[in-house]
Design a protein around this motif. Structure first.
Motif, PDB file in Angstrom:
ATOM      1  N   ASN A 100     -32.691  39.820 -20.930  1.00  0.00           N
ATOM      2  CA  ASN A 100     -33.053  38.718 -19.962  1.00  0.00           C
ATOM      3  C   ASN A 100     -32.829  37.021 -20.144  1.00  0.00           C
ATOM      4  OD1 ASN A 100     -34.747  39.420 -17.910  1.00  0.00           O
ATOM      5  ND2 ASN A 100     -36.606  40.006 -18.970  1.00  0.00           N
ATOM      6  N   GLY A 101     -32.826  36.369 -19.311  1.00  0.00           N
ATOM      7  CA  GLY A 101     -32.229  35.149 -19.777  1.00  0.00           C
ATOM      8  C   GLY A 101     -30.847  34.856 -19.542  1.00  0.00           C
ATOM      9  N   SER A 102     -29.886  35.909 -19.764  1.00  0.00           N
ATOM     10  CA  SER A 102     -28.651  35.705 -19.722  1.00  0.00           C
ATOM     11  C   SER A 102     -27.849  35.504 -18.416  1.00  0.00           C
ATOM     12  CB  SER A 102     -27.953  37.178 -20.325  1.00  0.00           C
ATOM     13  OG  SER A 102     -28.324  38.315 -19.362  1.00  0.00           O
ATOM     14  N   LYS A 103     -26.671  35.034 -18.428  1.00  0.00           N
ATOM     15  CA  LYS A 103     -26.224  34.644 -17.090  1.00  0.00           C
ATOM     16  C   LYS A 103     -25.682  36.063 -16.570  1.00  0.00           C
ATOM     17  CE  LYS A 103     -23.615  30.509 -18.627  1.00  0.00           C
ATOM     18  NZ  LYS A 103     -22.569  29.772 -18.978  1.00  0.00           N
ATOM     19  N   LEU A 104     -25.469  37.169 -17.342  1.00  0.00           N
ATOM     20  CA  LEU A 104     -25.128  38.512 -16.833  1.00  0.00           C
ATOM     21  C   LEU A 104     -26.355  38.803 -16.104  1.00  0.00           C
ATOM     22  CD1 LEU A 104     -23.618  40.915 -16.726  1.00  0.00           C
ATOM     23  CD2 LEU A 104     -24.754  41.692 -19.100  1.00  0.00           C
ATOM     24  N   MET A 105     -27.659  38.735 -16.596  1.00  0.00           N
ATOM     25  CA  MET A 105     -28.789  39.422 -15.823  1.00  0.00           C
ATOM     26  C   MET A 105     -28.922  38.586 -14.395  1.00  0.00           C
ATOM     27  SD  MET A 105     -31.471  41.173 -16.009  1.00  0.00           S
ATOM     28  CE  MET A 105     -32.863  41.092 -14.602  1.00  0.00           C
ATOM     29  N   THR A 106     -28.704  37.423 -14.257  1.00  0.00           N
ATOM     30  CA  THR A 106     -28.634  36.461 -13.232  1.00  0.00           C
ATOM     31  C   THR A 106     -27.614  37.141 -12.229  1.00  0.00           C
ATOM     32  OG1 THR A 106     -29.441  34.459 -14.327  1.00  0.00           O
ATOM     33  CG2 THR A 106     -28.542  33.972 -12.013  1.00  0.00           C
ATOM     34  N   LEU A 108     -26.040  40.122 -12.124  1.00  0.00           N
ATOM     35  CA  LEU A 108     -26.487  41.271 -11.795  1.00  0.00           C
ATOM     36  C   LEU A 108     -27.749  41.302 -10.728  1.00  0.00           C
ATOM     37  CD1 LEU A 108     -25.928  44.261 -12.364  1.00  0.00           C
ATOM     38  CD2 LEU A 108     -27.863  44.158 -13.951  1.00  0.00           C
ATOM     39  N   ALA A 109     -28.738  40.401 -11.005  1.00  0.00           N
ATOM     40  CA  ALA A 109     -29.734  40.454 -10.253  1.00  0.00           C
ATOM     41  C   ALA A 109     -29.544  40.060  -8.805  1.00  0.00           C
ATOM     42  CB  ALA A 109     -30.892  39.703 -10.842  1.00  0.00           C
ATOM     43  N   THR A 110     -28.536  39.143  -8.612  1.00  0.00           N
ATOM     44  CA  THR A 110     -28.197  38.738  -7.340  1.00  0.00           C
ATOM     45  C   THR A 110     -26.974  39.112  -6.832  1.00  0.00           C
ATOM     46  OG1 THR A 110     -26.820  37.034  -8.337  1.00  0.00           O
ATOM     47  CG2 THR A 110     -28.986  36.258  -7.869  1.00  0.00           C
ATOM     48  N   SER A 111     -26.519  40.307  -7.333  1.00  0.00           N
ATOM     49  CA  SER A 111     -25.419  40.920  -6.708  1.00  0.00           C
ATOM     50  C   SER A 111     -26.119  42.062  -5.397  1.00  0.00           C
ATOM     51  CB  SER A 111     -24.680  42.049  -7.720  1.00  0.00           C
ATOM     52  OG  SER A 111     -25.750  43.303  -8.201  1.00  0.00           O
ATOM     53  N   GLN A 112     -25.267  42.567  -4.782  1.00  0.00           N
ATOM     54  CA  GLN A 112     -25.746  43.165  -3.481  1.00  0.00           C
ATOM     55  C   GLN A 112     -25.584  44.853  -3.642  1.00  0.00           C
ATOM     56  OE1 GLN A 112     -26.743  41.609  -0.580  1.00  0.00           O
ATOM     57  NE2 GLN A 112     -27.248  39.948  -1.978  1.00  0.00           N
ATOM     58  N   VAL A 113     -26.558  45.468  -3.121  1.00  0.00           N
ATOM     59  CA  VAL A 113     -26.402  46.888  -2.948  1.00  0.00           C
ATOM     60  C   VAL A 113     -26.580  47.235  -1.685  1.00  0.00           C
ATOM     61  CG1 VAL A 113     -27.166  47.271  -5.273  1.00  0.00           C
ATOM     62  CG2 VAL A 113     -28.864  47.074  -3.391  1.00  0.00           C
ATOM     63  N   GLN A 114     -26.001  48.314  -0.980  1.00  0.00           N
ATOM     64  CA  GLN A 114     -26.168  48.933   0.387  1.00  0.00           C
ATOM     65  C   GLN A 114     -26.986  50.150   0.247  1.00  0.00           C
ATOM     66  OE1 GLN A 114     -24.854  47.365   2.653  1.00  0.00           O
ATOM     67  NE2 GLN A 114     -25.288  48.783   4.366  1.00  0.00           N
ATOM     68  N   GLN A 115     -28.060  49.908   0.736  1.00  0.00           N
ATOM     69  CA  GLN A 115     -28.951  51.033   0.786  1.00  0.00           C
ATOM     70  C   GLN A 115     -28.790  51.809   2.223  1.00  0.00           C
ATOM     71  OE1 GLN A 115     -32.016  48.092   0.964  1.00  0.00           O
ATOM     72  NE2 GLN A 115     -32.706  48.709  -1.148  1.00  0.00           N
ATOM     73  N   VAL A 116     -28.892  53.038   1.976  1.00  0.00           N
ATOM     74  CA  VAL A 116     -28.901  54.017   3.327  1.00  0.00           C
ATOM     75  C   VAL A 116     -30.228  54.802   3.306  1.00  0.00           C
ATOM     76  CG1 VAL A 116     -27.554  55.988   4.090  1.00  0.00           C
ATOM     77  CG2 VAL A 116     -26.299  54.478   2.753  1.00  0.00           C
ATOM     78  N   LEU A 117     -30.623  54.769   4.648  1.00  0.00           N
ATOM     79  CA  LEU A 117     -32.043  55.663   4.835  1.00  0.00           C
ATOM     80  C   LEU A 117     -31.602  56.478   6.036  1.00  0.00           C
ATOM     81  CD1 LEU A 117     -34.572  52.715   5.308  1.00  0.00           C
ATOM     82  CD2 LEU A 117     -34.230  54.160   3.127  1.00  0.00           C
ATOM     83  N   ILE A 237     -21.962  48.276 -14.513  1.00  0.00           N
ATOM     84  CA  ILE A 237     -22.303  46.856 -14.511  1.00  0.00           C
ATOM     85  C   ILE A 237     -21.141  46.275 -14.193  1.00  0.00           C
ATOM     86  CG2 ILE A 237     -23.192  44.779 -15.897  1.00  0.00           C
ATOM     87  CD1 ILE A 237     -24.969  46.763 -17.662  1.00  0.00           C
ATOM     88  N   ALA A 238     -20.076  46.484 -14.719  1.00  0.00           N
ATOM     89  CA  ALA A 238     -18.804  45.832 -14.756  1.00  0.00           C
ATOM     90  C   ALA A 238     -18.472  45.703 -13.151  1.00  0.00           C
ATOM     91  CB  ALA A 238     -17.592  46.404 -15.174  1.00  0.00           C
ATOM     92  N   GLN A 239     -18.718  46.507 -12.215  1.00  0.00           N
ATOM     93  CA  GLN A 239     -18.315  46.452 -11.003  1.00  0.00           C
ATOM     94  C   GLN A 239     -19.502  46.162  -9.819  1.00  0.00           C
ATOM     95  OE1 GLN A 239     -16.119  49.544  -8.732  1.00  0.00           O
ATOM     96  NE2 GLN A 239     -15.770  50.825 -10.697  1.00  0.00           N
ATOM     97  N   GLN A 240     -20.729  46.270 -10.629  1.00  0.00           N
ATOM     98  CA  GLN A 240     -22.053  45.856  -9.759  1.00  0.00           C
ATOM     99  C   GLN A 240     -21.907  44.187  -9.623  1.00  0.00           C
ATOM    100  OE1 GLN A 240     -24.102  47.600  -7.876  1.00  0.00           O
ATOM    101  NE2 GLN A 240     -24.738  45.633  -7.057  1.00  0.00           N
ATOM    102  N   ILE A 241     -21.717  43.969 -10.740  1.00  0.00           N
ATOM    103  CA  ILE A 241     -21.696  42.189 -10.726  1.00  0.00           C
ATOM    104  C   ILE A 241     -20.519  41.353  -9.884  1.00  0.00           C
ATOM    105  CG2 ILE A 241     -22.768  41.996 -13.055  1.00  0.00           C
ATOM    106  CD1 ILE A 241     -19.960  41.482 -14.304  1.00  0.00           C
ATOM    107  N   ARG A 242     -19.576  42.533  -9.391  1.00  0.00           N
ATOM    108  CA  ARG A 242     -18.643  41.874  -8.543  1.00  0.00           C
ATOM    109  C   ARG A 242     -18.880  42.289  -7.058  1.00  0.00           C
ATOM    110  NH1 ARG A 242     -13.081  43.795 -10.885  1.00  0.00           N
ATOM    111  NH2 ARG A 242     -12.298  42.344  -9.325  1.00  0.00           N
ATOM    112  N   GLN A 243     -20.134  42.951  -6.928  1.00  0.00           N
ATOM    113  CA  GLN A 243     -20.516  43.256  -5.473  1.00  0.00           C
ATOM    114  C   GLN A 243     -21.308  42.118  -4.871  1.00  0.00           C
ATOM    115  OE1 GLN A 243     -20.134  46.122  -3.514  1.00  0.00           O
ATOM    116  NE2 GLN A 243     -18.475  46.471  -5.114  1.00  0.00           N
ATOM    117  N   THR A 244     -20.774  41.147  -4.493  1.00  0.00           N
ATOM    118  CA  THR A 244     -21.275  39.956  -4.056  1.00  0.00           C
ATOM    119  C   THR A 244     -21.435  39.629  -2.733  1.00  0.00           C
ATOM    120  OG1 THR A 244     -19.286  38.568  -4.519  1.00  0.00           O
ATOM    121  CG2 THR A 244     -20.964  38.608  -6.355  1.00  0.00           C
TER     122      THR A 244
END
Length: 254
Positions: A100-106, A108-117, A237-244
């Motif tokens: 928590n508090g890391s640049k990584l956390m920030t 990751l938190a702001t990266s994008q995910v595609q949800q499917v319903l 994580i390595a890929q998710q942080i690049r989902q912007t």
């Protein structure tokens, strides 16, 4: 604030004592059971809970000393300067832990995910983008927050008054039946919107263009976003942080 953020929680990691314990072990060495009993004297069934965590592989016990058995990911574990990747649905289900508090956390938190319903009645799929922390107001996040008993946002409180904790498959059956009408028409008449149509309105998935006349804000598309399952938290994580790249909401029909 907790020192370690847990993602992909399980019933075991959701126990309040688990978070307190891993934060304590993160900053203390030579931790024995006796010391833990002193620090957490108010915790019920402490030994049993610790044993559960040990058996699950989250806590390591060696020579009667306790340590965290997982890696807490930090800034130095990744290259945070790499460019964005083309949008994908990345899948990794096991718990993982970030400082928590890391640049990584920030990042990751702001990266994008595609949800499917989707539902069992028809082939309509709702593709909705959200930030990784699920803080955006989206129907997918609503179902998740209700299921996990996460505090609802003001909009979600309004939605709860309409559909409550109804089964998502049941809700989507009626929502998609209405949305299916937009496959042939740009606008659809509806004089008495039911709770499902009113929910779509609240999320802005449809809009009233004239009295009793509605249009959808979803793009009707035949595009697909690839799904990739990752085997390790490091790779995920390595890929998710690049989902912007944010993808505009769209519908597909199958």
């Amino acid at each position: 604030m907790a020192q370690i953020k847990i993602f992909n929680q399980t019933k075991l990691t959701e126990r309040p004592f688990f978070q307190d314990l891993i934060d304590h072990l993160d900053t203390h060495e030579d931790v024995t059971l006796r010391k833990l009993k002193v620090v957490f004297s108010d915790v019920k069934n402490l030994e049993r809970q610790i044993e559960d965590f040990v058996q699950a592989g989250f806590i390591r016990r060696a020579e009667k000393r306790y340590t965290n058995a997982f890696q807490t990911f930090e800034d130095g574990d990744f290259d945070l300067t790499l460019p964005a990747l083309e949008p994908k649905r990345l899948v990794y289900d096991a718990p993982f832990f970030v400082r928590n508090g890391s640049k990584l956390m920030t990042k990751l938190a702001t990266s994008q995910v595609q949800q499917v319903l989707k539902n069992d009645t028809n082939g309509i799929k709702l593709h909705i983008s959200s930030d990784f922390q699920r803080s955006d107001d989206s129907l997918a996040n609503y179902f998740y927050h209700v299921d996990k008993r996460v505090k609802l946002t003001p909009l979600e409180e309004e939605v709860f008054e309409l559909i409550g904790d109804s089964d998502p498959n049941y809700v989507l059956k009626y929502m998609t039946t209405f949305l299916l009408k937009f496959a042939k028409k740009d606008t659809v008449k509806n004089k008495k919107p039911d709770i499902f149509v009113r929910t779509l309105l609240k999320y802005g998935y449809i809009r009233e263009v004239a009295p009793d006349l509605f249009a959808t804000t979803f793009a009707l598309a035949d595009k697909k976003i690839a799904t990739q399952k990752l085997d390790t938290a490091q790779d995920f994580i390595a890929q998710q942080i690049r989902q912007t790249k944010k993808v505009e909401n769209f519908l597909t029909f199958e």
